[in-house]
Design a protein around this motif. Structure first.
Motif, PDB file in Angstrom:
ATOM      1  N   THR A   1      -5.820  -0.716  -5.754  1.00  0.00           N
ATOM      2  CA  THR A   1      -7.801   0.376  -5.456  1.00  0.00           C
ATOM      3  C   THR A   1      -7.042   1.457  -4.616  1.00  0.00           C
ATOM      4  OG1 THR A   1      -9.268  -0.967  -5.343  1.00  0.00           O
ATOM      5  CG2 THR A   1      -8.151  -1.811  -4.310  1.00  0.00           C
ATOM      6  N   GLN A   2      -8.048   2.192  -4.448  1.00  0.00           N
ATOM      7  CA  GLN A   2      -7.701   3.303  -3.304  1.00  0.00           C
ATOM      8  C   GLN A   2      -9.406   2.835  -2.240  1.00  0.00           C
ATOM      9  OE1 GLN A   2      -6.652   6.288  -3.139  1.00  0.00           O
ATOM     10  NE2 GLN A   2      -7.279   6.446  -0.441  1.00  0.00           N
ATOM     11  N   VAL A   3      -8.571   3.062  -1.546  1.00  0.00           N
ATOM     12  CA  VAL A   3      -9.344   2.372   0.347  1.00  0.00           C
ATOM     13  C   VAL A   3      -8.943   3.663   0.668  1.00  0.00           C
ATOM     14  CG1 VAL A   3      -9.124   1.564   2.680  1.00  0.00           C
ATOM     15  CG2 VAL A   3      -8.168   0.241   1.002  1.00  0.00           C
TER      16      VAL A   3
ATOM     17  N   LYS B   1      -8.761   1.385  10.292  1.00  0.00           N
ATOM     18  CA  LYS B   1      -8.258   2.533  10.589  1.00  0.00           C
ATOM     19  C   LYS B   1      -7.570   3.502   9.863  1.00  0.00           C
ATOM     20  CE  LYS B   1      -5.485  -0.176  14.575  1.00  0.00           C
ATOM     21  NZ  LYS B   1      -3.864  -0.397  14.646  1.00  0.00           N
ATOM     22  N   PRO B   2      -8.028   5.220  10.323  1.00  0.00           N
ATOM     23  CA  PRO B   2      -7.746   6.256   9.370  1.00  0.00           C
ATOM     24  C   PRO B   2      -6.178   5.871   8.526  1.00  0.00           C
ATOM     25  CG  PRO B   2      -8.934   6.796  11.139  1.00  0.00           C
ATOM     26  CD  PRO B   2      -8.498   5.588  11.775  1.00  0.00           C
ATOM     27  N   GLU B   3      -4.905   5.248   9.786  1.00  0.00           N
ATOM     28  CA  GLU B   3      -4.205   5.271   8.738  1.00  0.00           C
ATOM     29  C   GLU B   3      -3.966   3.767   7.901  1.00  0.00           C
ATOM     30  OE1 GLU B   3      -5.061   5.514  12.374  1.00  0.00           O
ATOM     31  OE2 GLU B   3      -3.543   4.095  13.525  1.00  0.00           O
ATOM     32  N   ASP B   4      -5.191   3.389   7.682  1.00  0.00           N
ATOM     33  CA  ASP B   4      -5.435   1.868   6.593  1.00  0.00           C
ATOM     34  C   ASP B   4      -5.194   2.955   5.977  1.00  0.00           C
ATOM     35  OD1 ASP B   4      -6.378  -0.044   9.649  1.00  0.00           O
ATOM     36  OD2 ASP B   4      -4.090   0.179   8.075  1.00  0.00           O
ATOM     37  N   MET B   5      -5.468   3.980   5.415  1.00  0.00           N
ATOM     38  CA  MET B   5      -5.975   4.506   4.491  1.00  0.00           C
ATOM     39  C   MET B   5      -4.982   4.662   3.297  1.00  0.00           C
ATOM     40  SD  MET B   5      -8.601   8.101   3.525  1.00  0.00           S
ATOM     41  CE  MET B   5      -7.323   8.678   3.849  1.00  0.00           C
ATOM     42  N   ALA B   6      -5.291   4.274   1.988  1.00  0.00           N
ATOM     43  CA  ALA B   6      -4.246   4.083   1.267  1.00  0.00           C
ATOM     44  C   ALA B   6      -4.808   3.059  -0.598  1.00  0.00           C
ATOM     45  CB  ALA B   6      -2.616   3.434   1.760  1.00  0.00           C
ATOM     46  N   VAL B   7      -3.580   3.733  -1.591  1.00  0.00           N
ATOM     47  CA  VAL B   7      -3.688   3.109  -2.802  1.00  0.00           C
ATOM     48  C   VAL B   7      -2.924   1.436  -2.305  1.00  0.00           C
ATOM     49  CG1 VAL B   7      -3.782   2.372  -5.304  1.00  0.00           C
ATOM     50  CG2 VAL B   7      -4.259   4.732  -3.784  1.00  0.00           C
ATOM     51  N   TYR B   8      -3.798   0.329  -2.864  1.00  0.00           N
ATOM     52  CA  TYR B   8      -3.746  -0.852  -2.294  1.00  0.00           C
ATOM     53  C   TYR B   8      -2.819  -1.619  -4.016  1.00  0.00           C
ATOM     54  CZ  TYR B   8      -4.523  -0.473   2.421  1.00  0.00           C
ATOM     55  OH  TYR B   8      -4.518  -0.388   3.821  1.00  0.00           O
ATOM     56  N   TYR B   9      -2.231  -2.162  -3.783  1.00  0.00           N
ATOM     57  CA  TYR B   9      -1.643  -3.084  -4.805  1.00  0.00           C
ATOM     58  C   TYR B   9      -1.144  -4.523  -4.475  1.00  0.00           C
ATOM     59  CZ  TYR B   9      -0.365   1.890  -6.408  1.00  0.00           C
ATOM     60  OH  TYR B   9      -0.449   3.388  -6.227  1.00  0.00           O
TER      61      TYR B   9
ATOM     62  N   ARG C   1       1.053  -1.047  -0.283  1.00  0.00           N
ATOM     63  CA  ARG C   1      -0.036  -0.072   0.153  1.00  0.00           C
ATOM     64  C   ARG C   1       1.001   1.120  -0.170  1.00  0.00           C
ATOM     65  NH1 ARG C   1      -2.871   0.170   6.100  1.00  0.00           N
ATOM     66  NH2 ARG C   1      -0.642   0.180   7.881  1.00  0.00           N
ATOM     67  N   ARG C   2       0.855   2.217  -0.678  1.00  0.00           N
ATOM     68  CA  ARG C   2       0.847   3.698   0.022  1.00  0.00           C
ATOM     69  C   ARG C   2       0.120   4.581  -0.284  1.00  0.00           C
ATOM     70  NH1 ARG C   2       4.252   5.253  -5.617  1.00  0.00           N
ATOM     71  NH2 ARG C   2       5.619   3.892  -4.736  1.00  0.00           N
ATOM     72  N   ALA C   3       0.219   5.400   0.784  1.00  0.00           N
ATOM     73  CA  ALA C   3      -0.472   6.421   1.427  1.00  0.00           C
ATOM     74  C   ALA C   3      -0.082   7.696   1.315  1.00  0.00           C
ATOM     75  CB  ALA C   3      -0.376   6.327   2.834  1.00  0.00           C
ATOM     76  N   PRO C   4      -0.625   8.794   0.891  1.00  0.00           N
ATOM     77  CA  PRO C   4      -0.496  10.462   0.368  1.00  0.00           C
ATOM     78  C   PRO C   4       0.908  10.798   1.149  1.00  0.00           C
ATOM     79  CG  PRO C   4      -2.081  10.035   0.649  1.00  0.00           C
ATOM     80  CD  PRO C   4      -1.670   8.548   1.296  1.00  0.00           C
ATOM     81  N   GLY C   5       1.931  10.678   0.644  1.00  0.00           N
ATOM     82  CA  GLY C   5       3.395  11.410   1.073  1.00  0.00           C
ATOM     83  C   GLY C   5       3.886  10.470   1.609  1.00  0.00           C
TER      84      GLY C   5
END
Length: 123
Positions: free
Chosen positions: A117-119, A87-95, A38-42
């Motif tokens: 896919t965006q979560v 959790k909010p910290e799980d928000m990311a694009v998942y690959y 996963r990759r979260a913004p920044g």
């Protein structure tokens, strides 16, 4: 060439669940270890979890252990990521990613990647 297509992302409230799917084009997917990153913004891309080619071995990042579960259905050429207690910290694009045989945790050891896919997790 293995093509991977993720699905199942979306918006969920904190504490909720989502199940991501990764469909593979290759019938020989049962010879591939499959991973989720996963990759979260920044932030850098990070390892989430992986399952080996037999499905008999899994590995997870500490941040998701006990909440996320990877499984595979080789008959359907599909791998799943069940995400609970989000959790909010799980928000990311998942690959989804694939490599032959055994699990690795470094993204540069995977040969094939999906588009992601965006979560989104609301607090």
């Amino acid at each position: 060439q293995v093509q991977l297509v993720e699905s199942g992302g979306g918006l969920v409230q904190a504490g909720g669940s989502l199940r991501l799917s990764c469909a593979a084009s290759e019938r020989a997917i049962n010879t591939y270890a499959m991973a989720w990153f996963r990759r979260a913004p920044g932030k850098e891309r990070e390892f989430v979890g992986a399952i080996n080619w037999t499905g008999g071995s899994t590995s997870y990042a500490d941040s998701v252990k006990g909440r996320f579960t990877i499984s595979r259905d080789n008959a359907k050429n599909t791998v799943y990521l069940q995400m609970n207690s989000l959790k909010p910290e799980d928000m990311a694009v998942y690959y989804c990613a694939a490599r032959r045989w055994d699990v690795r945790t470094s993204h540069d050891e995977y040969d094939y990647w999906g588009q992601g896919t965006q979560v989104t997790v609301s607090s």
